[in-house]
Design a protein around this motif. Structure first.
Motif, PDB file in Angstrom:
ATOM      1  N   SER A 111       0.825  -1.202   0.000  1.00 13.31           N
ATOM      2  CA  SER A 111       0.000   0.000   0.000  1.00 13.31           C
ATOM      3  C   SER A 111       0.860   1.252   0.000  1.00 13.31           C
ATOM      4  O   SER A 111       0.566   2.227  -0.705  1.00 13.31           O
ATOM      5  N   LEU A 115       1.100   4.284  -2.815  1.00 15.88           N
ATOM      6  CA  LEU A 115       0.982   5.698  -2.444  1.00 15.88           C
ATOM      7  C   LEU A 115       2.151   6.507  -2.993  1.00 15.88           C
ATOM      8  O   LEU A 115       1.964   7.616  -3.517  1.00 15.88           O
ATOM      9  N   GLY A 275      -6.329   5.084   4.974  1.00 14.82           N
ATOM     10  CA  GLY A 275      -5.926   5.764   3.765  1.00 14.82           C
ATOM     11  C   GLY A 275      -5.769   7.260   4.021  1.00 14.82           C
ATOM     12  O   GLY A 275      -5.842   7.724   5.162  1.00 14.82           O
ATOM     13  N   THR A 277      -7.466   9.884   4.367  1.00 16.41           N
ATOM     14  CA  THR A 277      -8.807  10.405   4.602  1.00 16.41           C
ATOM     15  C   THR A 277      -8.795  11.308   5.828  1.00 16.41           C
ATOM     16  O   THR A 277      -7.765  11.505   6.486  1.00 16.41           O
TER      17      THR A 277
END
Length: 366
Positions: A111, A115, A275, A277
């Motif tokens: 992940s 990114l 994430g 957010t």
């Protein structure tokens, strides 16, 4: 001035008093014993720290007219109960979450790689693809080595289960007798010292209260910060809550550095789970508030009587004593730095003040 004259002047200034020489010998012997025999004496040293921690509760009960033996028994039973709760409830939970985090690391790594690729695509002027690949390769090597070390540690620890059981049995026994026979043990130790010990008594009384207050205060700080972090992370639904809370709690052992180091796993887990957010930002803000309240509210309240040390002195003490004694060196870095500061200020000045006091007392008796 010749070197011989300089050395003679230094000896006359610092070691002209018999008590100063004895104090120097005791310090050298004490440090040598801890450095060369620390592993052998680890159960006793651990019990000594725990006895310091529990003595405040025993003294509080005695001030409320509870007999000494009953006070020691009550405090010891509470300590054993807490120890069993940690061994049977908290440690298995932390271990399971640690295993889950290690298993989840490859997905977190993938992940993070995605990114970085997205950031490079959006802002190609900041970093090049080659730089990102180098960072990813270096992080992959570190993660692989970390996993290998964790596996080696877990396999090696299986052979030390018996030693751990003996350790867990021996330390509580030592704690009980250190609390029960504290006055007798202190009296015996004092009887071994010379009759003339004005300087040693002054330093001992100062450091005894400061080290005891520091140990208790640091324990309370770890519990409060860890509990608040656990509640905060659980409120946001963050995974590995207990593991991260324990990490954040123990991060207060190392001033300045610990908070920065603990930020990395908290941010990594929150970033992987939420994430980029608003929830991720809320977790970081809440973690920052916890650290700010700890440094600006909790620490001044708990350690208001501690001797002020410069931040550079604290960092150097953490690096030095941590490199010598590991965890316990980090834990006692500030008390040991305080001891050194007290020695530096009290040694020559204490001798001089003692001589001046003797000079003032002599004419009064004539």
């Amino acid at each position: 001035m010749t070197l011989r004259a300089v050395l003679k002047s230094w000896v006359d200034h610092y070691l002209s008093d018999e008590e100063a020489v004895i104090l120097l010998v005791l310090l050298v012997v004490g440090f040598a014993v801890v450095i060369f025999m620390g592993r052998m004496l680890a159960p006793f040293l651990t019990a000594l720290v725990l006895a310091f921690l529990l003595q405040g509760a025993v003294s509080w009960l005695e001030r409320h007219r509870v007999p000494h033996l009953l006070a020691v028994t009550l405090v010891f039973l509470a300590f054993v109960g807490l120890l069993l709760a940690m061994a049977l409830i908290l440690m298995p939970l932390i271990w399971n979450q640690l295993v889950g985090l290690v298993q989840e690391t490859p997905r977190m790594f993938a992940s993070g790689q995605r990114l970085l690729d997205d950031l490079q695509a959006r802002y190609p002027q900041l970093v090049t693809p080659d730089q990102i690949q180098n960072w990813i390769a270096a992080a992959g090597r570190e993660i692989t080595q970390l996993g290998q070390r964790a596996l080696t540690l877990s396999l090696a620890s299986l052979g030390n289960v018996l030693a751990l059981i003996v350790y867990l049995v021996l330390v509580p026994i030592l704690v009980f007798f250190l609390l029960k026979d504290r006055e007798a043990l202190v009296g015996f130790t004092v009887s071994l010292l010379p009759q003339k010990r004005t300087l040693m008594t002054r330093i001992w009384h100062e450091m005894d209260s400061q080290i005891a207050n520091y140990v208790r205060g640091k324990f309370i700080e770890i519990m409060i910060v860890g509990t608040v972090a656990f509640i905060t992370f659980a409120f946001f639904g963050l995974p590995y809550t207990a593991l991260l809370a324990v990490l954040v709690g123990f991060s207060v052992l190392v001033p300045y550095i610990g908070a920065a180091v603990a930020t990395l796993p908290v941010a990594a887990v929150a970033g992987f789970h939420f994430g980029m957010t608003d929830e991720f930002l809320y977790v970081l803000v809440a973690y920052g508030v916890i650290q700010a309240l700890d440094g600006n509210v909790l620490v001044p309240v708990l350690f208001s009587e501690a001797v002020n040390l410069h931040p550079v002195s604290i960092i150097v003490a953490v690096l030095f004593f941590g490199g010598i004694w590991g965890f316990w060196g980090i834990f006692f870095a500030i008390p040991l730095a305080t001891l050194l500061k007290a020695l530096v200020y009290a040694w020559p000045r204490g001798i001089k003040r003692h001589r001046e006091d003797e000079g003032h007392v002599a004419p009064a008796g004539e």
